[in-house]
Each structure stands twice: as C-alpha cells, then as structure tokens.
Design a protein around this motif. Structure first.
Motif, mmCIF file in Angstrom:
data_model
loop_
_atom_site.group_PDB
_atom_site.id
_atom_site.type_symbol
_atom_site.label_atom_id
_atom_site.label_comp_id
_atom_site.label_asym_id
_atom_site.label_seq_id
_atom_site.Cartn_x
_atom_site.Cartn_y
_atom_site.Cartn_z
ATOM 1 N N SER A 1 0.823 -1.214 0.000
ATOM 2 C CA SER A 1 0.000 0.000 0.000
ATOM 3 C C SER A 1 0.851 1.254 0.000
ATOM 4 N N GLU B 1 -3.421 -0.797 -9.427
ATOM 5 C CA GLU B 1 -3.771 0.409 -8.676
ATOM 6 C C GLU B 1 -3.213 1.686 -9.299
ATOM 7 N N ILE C 1 2.381 1.870 -3.461
ATOM 8 C CA ILE C 1 1.383 2.474 -4.349
ATOM 9 C C ILE C 1 1.260 3.967 -4.066
#
Length: 295
Positions: free
Chosen positions: A45, A97, A48
């Motif tokens: 995460s 993403e 990203i």
C-alpha cells in the motif's frame, strides 16, 4: 520538443524504502524516502502511495528492487529477505492500482544496472558486484545483460567460503554472508573483545596502526570475502568487480589484508559510487526495459 522518457524507481531496503522519478539518462528528478514496513500488505500500500505521489506526465513504467530471490521474467518474488513479498502478486497489485507497467527484480541486480548506467562501471559490459550490508547480495552482468540462469542467478552472498562455518539464513553452511557481512563483522569485533559498536572504519584505522586484535578482525572479515571474489572471478571472468552497499567502500579497503594471490584470478575490485541512489536509478531504467535487463 522531444522529452526523454521517465520512470519511477523503487528500492526496498532493510531500513528505508527509496523512490525516485528518473529520466532515461539516470538523472534523479525527484525522490522520496520512507521507513520500510515489515508487513507485506502494508508495504504494498505504501509503494502504491509513493508511486502516486511521484507521478507526473510521461511516466508509464515503474521498476522495483526487491530483497530476496526474484524471477524477473515472470515478475514474481520467489523468497524474501528482511521483507518477504513472495506471497503477494506485487507487480499485478501495483499495476492495477497505478495503471503503470511494473517490472520487479532483485535489488542487487537493480543496483548493478544503476552503476553501469551512471556509476563506477560505465562503459563496462562484464561486471560482478557484491553489496555488503546487514547481509550480502550479488549480481552479475555479462555482455551487457543481467545473468539470470533459469530464474534467479546471482545469489553471490551464498558462495561457500567456510565448510566448517556458521549456518546461513539460507540453510547452508559457511556462506560468505556468514563471514563478511556487516552482521558478521559485528560478531568478529565482539569475539576479539573490542568495544561493541566499534565501526568498520575504526577497525581499519586500528589495524593500520598495528593493533593486533583489530588486524585479526579485519583478516577474519576480508580473507573469506577475497575467497568469494576469486571464486566469482574464476566463474564469470568480469572486467570489473564492484563492492557496494553500506560497507562496500570499507570492505574494498579491507582487501589490503587479503590480496588476490593467484595470477589466474586477477580482476580490478573497486567500490560502487552511487550509494543509495544505485537501486532507484537501476530500477527506473529496468522499468523502461533498458537493454541491460532484457530477459
């Protein structure tokens, strides 16, 4: 007016994750640094988020240097180091993403690509490198291409130098990582009765002044490293051998106590020069599908 392609390079280290926007010449345009998260999902995460923070027009690709064994042809992490991302489809998750093309490879491969593109190995076609820090990583470029074998060649920190030595994290005995990493140097220092926390540079200075204990420490650290270097030189015959990582320059100096003895296995050994930038530069160029990393 033509603008050179851009890419984002990411280097996942034991302490920090470094990310940068890089142009095709290897020049860093913008960089970000964060602490490394150990949880794979949380780390993904954050990667990203870093990519989105660095994004700008002209960026279509991301390269990521990952600790551990990587199958670069399949964009797959096979096993982890200080962070184990092998259970995550990292390239797919990040690509989904961010909308970017994502290329992943071993972090040392990325660093060597960076040194060839913009560092100590410019204009070289045959180069081997060890990165010396908490552990020891390795990479080889032959005829301008990263040596991969069937999947993950270049695990040079696991060249055996002591058949009666310590058990390595990989499960084998006597790997050069167990004798000549930064962790191993700390053990040598403690075993010699020197002060805990004595730095590698301080040990070298003491050895140069004639201190017997420091000299024993330097030899215990450098002699197995020289054996590994000579074995790698005998195997791949590089024109240049680089020592990188946080202790690369110090290890290079320590080889003063462990010269190459065989006329057969002579190769210049030099410190890498890009420091923490090597990994992000190499990763970005890999993301651009630079010729050096073509499968």
């Amino acid at each position: 007016m033509y603008k050179p392609p851009l890419a984002i390079g990411i280097d996942i280290g034991g302490t920090n994750v470094r990310a940068a926007c890089i142009d095709a010449s290897g020049r860093i345009l913008e960089r970000l640094v964060e602490r490394t998260l150990r949880d794979p999902a949380a780390l993904t995460s954050r990667l990203i988020a870093l990519i989105k923070a660095l994004d700008r027009p002209g960026i279509a690709a991301v390269g990521i240097g990952v600790p551990g064994r990587v199958d670069a042809r399949r964009n797959q992490v096979l096993s982890g180091g200080y962070v184990d991302l092998s259970a995550i489809q990292l390239a797919e998750a990040i690509g989904h993403e961010t909308g970017k093309s994502v290329f992943i490879d071993n972090d040392c491969n990325m660093a060597l690509v960076g040194e060839i593109a913009a560092g100590a190995a410019r204009d070289c076609r045959h180069v081997a490198m060890l990165t010396i820090g908490t552990g020891i990583g390795g990479a080889v470029v032959l005829d301008g291409a990263v040596m991969r074998g069937q999947r993950s060649a270049g695990q040079l920190g696991h060249v055996t130098v002591d058949l009666g030595g310590a058990v390595c994290n990989c499960g084998r005995i006597g790997c050069v990582e167990t004798t000549s990493s930064g962790t191993a140097l700390g053990r040598h220092i403690a075993a010699a009765g020197l002060a805990v926390g004595t730095s590698a540079d301080e040990i070298l200075a003491l050895a140069r002044s004639g201190d017997a204990r420091a000299t024993r420490v330097v030899k215990a650290w450098a002699v197995p490293l020289r054996a590994a270097i000579d074995s790698i030189v005998a195997s791949v015959d590089p024109e240049l051998f680089l020592l990188g990582g946080g202790l690369g320059a110090t290890a290079c100096a320590a080889l003063e106590w462990a010269p190459a003895l065989s006329p057969w296995y002579q190769c210049p050994v030099r410190p890498a020069v890009l420091g923490d930038d090597a990994g992000v530069i190499g990763a970005a160029l890999a993301g651009m599908k630079d010729d050096l990393v073509s499968p």
